[in-house]
Design an enzyme around this catalytic site. Structure first.
Site, PDB file in Angstrom:
ATOM      1  N   GLY A 190       7.669 -10.869  -1.249  1.00  0.00           N
ATOM      2  CA  GLY A 190       6.385 -11.216  -1.147  1.00  0.00           C
ATOM      3  C   GLY A 190       5.701 -11.571  -2.492  1.00  0.00           C
ATOM      4  O   GLY A 190       5.750 -11.052  -3.654  1.00  0.00           O
TER       5      GLY A 190
ATOM      6  N   GLY B 101       2.480 -12.453  -2.914  1.00  0.00           N
ATOM      7  CA  GLY B 101       0.873 -12.416  -2.951  1.00  0.00           C
ATOM      8  C   GLY B 101       0.108 -12.066  -4.128  1.00  0.00           C
ATOM      9  O   GLY B 101       0.934 -12.438  -5.248  1.00  0.00           O
ATOM     10  N   ASN B 102      -0.689 -11.295  -4.014  1.00  0.00           N
ATOM     11  CA  ASN B 102      -1.435 -10.841  -5.328  1.00  0.00           C
ATOM     12  C   ASN B 102      -0.657 -10.090  -6.122  1.00  0.00           C
ATOM     13  O   ASN B 102      -0.556 -10.339  -7.531  1.00  0.00           O
ATOM     14  CB  ASN B 102      -2.712 -10.180  -5.032  1.00  0.00           C
ATOM     15  N   VAL B 103       0.001  -9.033  -5.597  1.00  0.00           N
ATOM     16  CA  VAL B 103       0.812  -8.005  -6.324  1.00  0.00           C
ATOM     17  C   VAL B 103       1.851  -8.613  -6.879  1.00  0.00           C
ATOM     18  O   VAL B 103       2.388  -8.582  -8.046  1.00  0.00           O
ATOM     19  CB  VAL B 103       1.080  -6.676  -5.795  1.00  0.00           C
TER      20      VAL B 103
ATOM     21  N   LYS C 213      -8.401   7.612   3.380  1.00  0.00           N
ATOM     22  CA  LYS C 213      -8.308   6.070   3.770  1.00  0.00           C
ATOM     23  C   LYS C 213      -9.119   5.826   5.034  1.00  0.00           C
ATOM     24  O   LYS C 213      -9.274   6.580   5.906  1.00  0.00           O
ATOM     25  CB  LYS C 213      -7.043   5.990   4.028  1.00  0.00           C
TER      26      LYS C 213
HETATM   27  P1  NAD Z   1      -1.163 -10.206  -0.301  1.00  0.00           P
HETATM   28  O1  NAD Z   1      -1.706 -10.318   1.137  1.00  0.00           O
HETATM   29  O2  NAD Z   1      -2.086 -10.754  -1.341  1.00  0.00           O
HETATM   30  O3  NAD Z   1       0.548 -10.418  -0.450  1.00  0.00           O
HETATM   31  C1  NAD Z   1       1.358  -9.981   0.409  1.00  0.00           C
HETATM   32  C2  NAD Z   1       2.335 -11.118   0.576  1.00  0.00           C
HETATM   33  O4  NAD Z   1       3.353 -10.772   1.322  1.00  0.00           O
HETATM   34  C3  NAD Z   1       1.559 -12.350   1.189  1.00  0.00           C
HETATM   35  O5  NAD Z   1       1.744 -13.541   0.414  1.00  0.00           O
HETATM   36  C4  NAD Z   1       2.590 -12.473   2.602  1.00  0.00           C
HETATM   37  O6  NAD Z   1       2.691 -13.663   3.312  1.00  0.00           O
HETATM   38  C5  NAD Z   1       3.807 -12.020   2.101  1.00  0.00           C
HETATM   39  N1  NAD Z   1       4.471 -11.337   3.286  1.00  0.00           N
HETATM   40  C6  NAD Z   1       4.290 -10.689   4.517  1.00  0.00           C
HETATM   41  N2  NAD Z   1       5.335 -10.512   5.200  1.00  0.00           N
HETATM   42  C7  NAD Z   1       6.489 -10.888   4.548  1.00  0.00           C
HETATM   43  C8  NAD Z   1       7.649 -11.021   4.854  1.00  0.00           C
HETATM   44  N3  NAD Z   1       8.463 -10.422   5.974  1.00  0.00           N
HETATM   45  N4  NAD Z   1       8.679 -11.151   3.814  1.00  0.00           N
HETATM   46  C9  NAD Z   1       8.021 -11.718   2.700  1.00  0.00           C
HETATM   47  N5  NAD Z   1       6.821 -11.807   2.163  1.00  0.00           N
HETATM   48  C10 NAD Z   1       5.887 -11.389   3.324  1.00  0.00           C
HETATM   49  O7  NAD Z   1      -1.304  -8.581  -0.535  1.00  0.00           O
HETATM   50  P2  NAD Z   1      -0.977  -7.650  -1.929  1.00  0.00           P
HETATM   51  O8  NAD Z   1      -2.466  -7.546  -2.352  1.00  0.00           O
HETATM   52  O9  NAD Z   1      -0.100  -8.650  -2.953  1.00  0.00           O
HETATM   53  O10 NAD Z   1      -0.282  -6.470  -1.470  1.00  0.00           O
HETATM   54  C11 NAD Z   1       0.923  -6.225  -1.433  1.00  0.00           C
HETATM   55  C12 NAD Z   1       1.309  -4.925  -1.003  1.00  0.00           C
HETATM   56  O11 NAD Z   1       0.970  -3.841  -1.953  1.00  0.00           O
HETATM   57  C13 NAD Z   1       0.717  -4.237  -0.001  1.00  0.00           C
HETATM   58  O12 NAD Z   1       1.852  -3.475   0.858  1.00  0.00           O
HETATM   59  C14 NAD Z   1      -0.373  -3.431  -0.296  1.00  0.00           C
HETATM   60  O13 NAD Z   1      -0.579  -2.551   0.593  1.00  0.00           O
HETATM   61  C15 NAD Z   1       0.177  -2.977  -1.300  1.00  0.00           C
HETATM   62  N6  NAD Z   1      -0.656  -2.407  -2.638  1.00  0.00           N
HETATM   63  C16 NAD Z   1      -1.391  -3.363  -3.171  1.00  0.00           C
HETATM   64  C17 NAD Z   1      -2.648  -3.058  -4.080  1.00  0.00           C
HETATM   65  C18 NAD Z   1      -3.373  -4.114  -4.897  1.00  0.00           C
HETATM   66  O14 NAD Z   1      -4.038  -3.734  -5.597  1.00  0.00           O
HETATM   67  N7  NAD Z   1      -3.758  -5.133  -3.937  1.00  0.00           N
HETATM   68  C19 NAD Z   1      -2.505  -1.862  -4.546  1.00  0.00           C
HETATM   69  C20 NAD Z   1      -1.433  -0.793  -3.969  1.00  0.00           C
HETATM   70  C21 NAD Z   1      -0.770  -1.284  -3.242  1.00  0.00           C
END
Ligand code: NAD
Length: 343
Positions: free
Chosen positions: A177, A179-181, A80
């Site tokens: 959350g 977001g994307n995931v 990482k």
């Molecule tokens: P993202 O930034 O698209 O989404 C995260 C969302 O969480 C955002 O909409 C943000 O506003 C929200 N958020 C932040 N603090 C919050 C809170 N206190 N309460 C509620 N919502 C809150 O990120 P992502 O790509 O969706 O990733 C989400 C998680 O999954 C992260 O922990 C990331 O490390 C993990 N992850 C992502 C991937 C991937 O393929 N994108 C792979 C493995 C792990």
């Protein structure tokens, strides 16, 4: 700042610190293990308040990557990178290119890619410094659809264990959350007919998700404590701790966020409360599995079949938990460590 005596140091093989005066780059690359096919893991850019926070993140996240690859049967060790800085203000193409040049100097094979604070587009600049980068826009690009699908598959396996059927229809899932995931997961859950509750600190993100997937919205501070079947943390790490676990009202925790347990011992605390916790390095491995299958011979269907097999990985861990009489989180660690020991 301590390193070898840090509680997060876990026999990491290689840790590099980089500085580039011209661009202001300050980065740490932690390689937990070099596997038979090298090591890999994303580049996180974050305005860490203290340098030791950046090191701690690199150590924790690289170790989790080893476990993620080991459980997915991918012979790549965990690595990482963390870049210290605010992606909104400090990220430039020159800085990302300097980071790519730094990767070239590590001296052991480490494949990097996008993570929190860096995008698929940023990898174009990284590629100018090193060929050892994946997740460019012309490759798999956004990994979150695969990650969301993998969380969904893990959730079905968890439902089979906790509730006796892997059907999610009529179960209620609280997603922290959107977001994307979170949204990629919601798509599959809505399709299967699960009842959905969502929260996000970003009003716009939560509204659009609620409208699209027919979900109820609750306040961010309340989402983990809903009286539901499943809670899916898909925002931040370390959300499961001594304060939150006693307040959970669900049978399963299974989500996409990395490092959901504040400390490893919280896996046992969840077990004592009779809450089935699927370790995040199993549930959220879909993106990593998908990203390692890029290249000329990339086959989307085969990649998604491998992601789908996260279901079987969960069943294997449940069996081990039963055989050894230990919590699921501990059984998963045990299997992963046995695989890593063979590298
Ligand atoms: P993202 O930034 O698209 O989404 C995260 C969302 O969480 C955002 O909409 C943000 O506003 C929200 N958020 C932040 N603090 C919050 C809170 N206190 N309460 C509620 N919502 C809150 O990120 P992502 O790509 O969706 O990733 C989400 C998680 O999954 C992260 O922990 C990331 O490390 C993990 N992850 C992502 C991937 C991937 O393929 N994108 C792979 C493995 C792990």
């Amino acid at each position: 700042m301590t390193l070898f005596s840090s509680p997060e140091f876990s026999a990491h093989e290689h840790i590099s610190f980089f500085h580039d005066a011209a661009t202001g780059l300050r980065a740490i690359v932690a390689i937990h293990k070099v596997g038979p096919e090298g090591s890999g893991g994303g580049i996180r850019m974050w305005p860490y308040a203290r340098e030791e926070d950046a090191l701690t993140d690199a150590l924790r996240l690289s170790r989790a990557m080893s476990y993620k690859f080991a459980m997915a049967g991918i012979p790549i060790g965990g690595g990482k990178s963390v870049i210290i800085g605010d992606p909104a203000k400090d990220k430039t193409d020159a800085l990302m290119e300097a980071f790519g040049r730094a990767v070239e100097r590590i001296g052991t094979r480490y494949i990097c890619g996008p993570d929190v604070g860096t995008s698929s587009e940023d990898m174009i600049a990284v590629r100018r410094g090193t060929p050892d980068v994946r997740g460019l826009p012309d490759e798999t690009g956004d990994t979150s659809p695969a990650t969301g699908f993998g969380v969904y598959r893990a959730m079905k396996a968890a439902a089979a264990r906790a509730f006796g059927s892997d059907e999610l229809e009529n179960l209620t899932v609280a997603v922290q959350g959107t977001g994307n995931v979170g949204q990629a997961l919601l798509k599959h859950l809505a399709k299967e007919g699960a009842r959905l509750i969502v929260a996000d600190v970003n009003e716009e993100a939560v509204r659009s998700a609620a409208d699209r997937y027919g979900a109820e919205v609750v306040a961010p501070d309340d989402i983990l404590f809903q009286d539901v079947d499943i809670v899916a943390p898909c925002a931040l790490g370390a959300v499961l701790d001594d304060e939150t676990i006693p307040r959970l009202e669900c049978g399963v925790v299974c989500g996409g966020a990395n490092n959901q347990l504040a400390e490893p011992r919280h896996g046992a605390v969840l077990h004592q409360r009779n809450i089935l916790f699927i370790p995040d390095y199993i549930a959220n491995a879909g993106g990593a599995i998908h990203a390692t299958r890029t290249g000329a011979a990339f086959d989307e269907e085969a990649a998604m079949a491998k992601v789908s097999a996260i279901y079987d990985t969960c069943l294997r861990v449940f069996d081990r938990s039963d055989t050894d009489g230990i919590p699921v989180a501990e059984a998963a660690d045990r299997i992963a460590e046995e695989v890593i020991a063979t590298w």
